[in-house]
Scaffold this motif. Sequence first.
Motif, PDB file in Angstrom:
ATOM      1  N   ALA A  64       0.847  -1.177   0.000  1.00  0.00           N
ATOM      2  CA  ALA A  64       0.000   0.000   0.000  1.00  0.00           C
ATOM      3  C   ALA A  64       0.888   1.233   0.000  1.00  0.00           C
ATOM      4  O   ALA A  64       1.973   1.225   0.594  1.00  0.00           O
ATOM      5  CB  ALA A  64      -0.914   0.010   1.221  1.00  0.00           C
ATOM      6  N   ASP A  65       0.432   2.276  -0.656  1.00  0.00           N
ATOM      7  CA  ASP A  65       1.179   3.531  -0.676  1.00  0.00           C
ATOM      8  C   ASP A  65       0.923   4.351   0.580  1.00  0.00           C
ATOM      9  O   ASP A  65       1.725   5.221   0.930  1.00  0.00           O
ATOM     10  CB  ASP A  65       0.813   4.328  -1.928  1.00  0.00           C
ATOM     11  N   ALA A  66      -0.186   4.088   1.249  1.00  0.00           N
ATOM     12  CA  ALA A  66      -0.495   4.721   2.530  1.00  0.00           C
ATOM     13  C   ALA A  66      -1.591   3.910   3.193  1.00  0.00           C
ATOM     14  O   ALA A  66      -2.359   3.208   2.528  1.00  0.00           O
ATOM     15  CB  ALA A  66      -0.936   6.170   2.345  1.00  0.00           C
ATOM     16  N   VAL A 101      -1.727   4.743  -9.930  1.00  0.00           N
ATOM     17  CA  VAL A 101      -2.939   4.571  -9.126  1.00  0.00           C
ATOM     18  C   VAL A 101      -2.508   4.235  -7.695  1.00  0.00           C
ATOM     19  O   VAL A 101      -2.178   3.087  -7.391  1.00  0.00           O
ATOM     20  CB  VAL A 101      -3.836   3.451  -9.682  1.00  0.00           C
ATOM     21  N   PRO A 102      -2.473   5.220  -6.803  1.00  0.00           N
ATOM     22  CA  PRO A 102      -2.062   4.942  -5.431  1.00  0.00           C
ATOM     23  C   PRO A 102      -3.033   3.985  -4.732  1.00  0.00           C
ATOM     24  O   PRO A 102      -4.263   4.111  -4.867  1.00  0.00           O
ATOM     25  CB  PRO A 102      -2.076   6.323  -4.767  1.00  0.00           C
ATOM     26  N   ILE A 103      -2.484   3.034  -4.008  1.00  0.00           N
ATOM     27  CA  ILE A 103      -3.279   2.068  -3.253  1.00  0.00           C
ATOM     28  C   ILE A 103      -3.352   2.566  -1.807  1.00  0.00           C
ATOM     29  O   ILE A 103      -2.335   2.644  -1.114  1.00  0.00           O
ATOM     30  CB  ILE A 103      -2.648   0.665  -3.310  1.00  0.00           C
ATOM     31  N   VAL A 104      -4.567   2.917  -1.367  1.00  0.00           N
ATOM     32  CA  VAL A 104      -4.754   3.557  -0.059  1.00  0.00           C
ATOM     33  C   VAL A 104      -5.873   2.862   0.713  1.00  0.00           C
ATOM     34  O   VAL A 104      -7.017   3.319   0.732  1.00  0.00           O
ATOM     35  CB  VAL A 104      -5.054   5.060  -0.206  1.00  0.00           C
ATOM     36  N   PRO A 105      -5.596   1.752   1.371  1.00  0.00           N
ATOM     37  CA  PRO A 105      -6.601   1.116   2.221  1.00  0.00           C
ATOM     38  C   PRO A 105      -6.891   2.008   3.439  1.00  0.00           C
ATOM     39  O   PRO A 105      -6.020   2.753   3.911  1.00  0.00           O
ATOM     40  CB  PRO A 105      -5.942  -0.194   2.644  1.00  0.00           C
ATOM     41  N   ALA A 106      -8.116   1.904   3.948  1.00  0.00           N
ATOM     42  CA  ALA A 106      -8.523   2.759   5.062  1.00  0.00           C
ATOM     43  C   ALA A 106      -9.527   2.045   5.944  1.00  0.00           C
ATOM     44  O   ALA A 106     -10.221   1.116   5.517  1.00  0.00           O
ATOM     45  CB  ALA A 106      -9.134   4.065   4.524  1.00  0.00           C
TER      46      ALA A 106
END
Length: 367
Positions: free
Chosen positions: A75-77, A115-120
């Motif tokens: 993930a990127d963040a 395409v940044p991968i940003v799970p939340a």
Amino acid sequence: MTAGPARSVLRRGRGVLEVPGVALGHAWHTGAGRLTGTTVIVPPPGSTAGVDVRGGGPATHETDALAPGTLVDGADAIVLTGGSAFGLATAHGVQRGLRADGRGFPAPGLPGVTVPIVPAAGIFDLGRGGEPCAPPDEADGHAAYRDARTDQPHLRGSLGAGTGAWTRRGLVRGGLGQAVVTTPSGHTVAALAVANPMGGVLDPAGRLHAASVLAVHGIEVPPAASAPRAGAQGSGNAAPGPADSARNTTIACIVTDVGLDPARTARLAQSAHAGLARAIHPSHTLFDGDTVFAVATGERREAIVDPLVLVELGVAAADALSAAIVDAVLCAEPDPVPGRVTAAGVPAPPALVESAPDTARAWRALA
């Protein structure tokens, strides 16, 4: 392998920022009408990531992308936020910032497009600041990302995603906490937790549920005179009812400097849930959306496969998460708006530093 301590060492420390290359950022609101916020963890490029969801009422975004065997490995963040499902919009603000910085998964056939991968994951804090019930939004996510830095001074307490957190069905303020373990093999395993559970961190006698975990590491804090009770003098709250019980969730992120493949990174998140269960009673209820992310920043080509070291890391993740949850609640500050009443007409609860000052002070004195 670098020589490490004879046994694991647990500290409050600087939490996830003790893992090289990791940045941390926050955005939050405390004025009349808003008591909520967002926290973002930005790992270095090439990190792997995993997640494990065990609560019955999760609010999550892009967790499926972290399943072992999917196209991306990391993930990127990672975003932890208030606002329940509405607050997941903050991930888009973080994504916007990452894309502007050139971070993300390269889009096939589109040179220069990522395409940044940003799970939340989000906690339920809607309405705790009063009217209006405004959740964090995309702008808050972007602000938290722009605040992200490796020397972040805001490490714990009533800030970021923990700003509007409560515990014990609304009897005590929750918050954001961190802890770090150095393993016998010399690795770092850190935890950042946002504690907003249906359960509490104290037993009826005022002793921490996680006391036995802390004792293994030589840490003791005095018990509170008694655990806060519904309707108790000075509790600032009426007896909790079903509505109060449904506004919960503890979310967290484990970060280690070890190299792990995606499957073992997911296993690290799974192991950490034991720490959540030891610190909070009850935990993983139908009303909690308990979610733990894990990030491993080491180079993939050096991924750890030794089963004994993997077990060691899992134990460290659980212990660090127990301590981070304790840190979150004992470092929470009194509400900055005296006499605040929530949108549901309920007085805001006190922090444990008010009702159990000796316990809170002893904890805060730890390194």
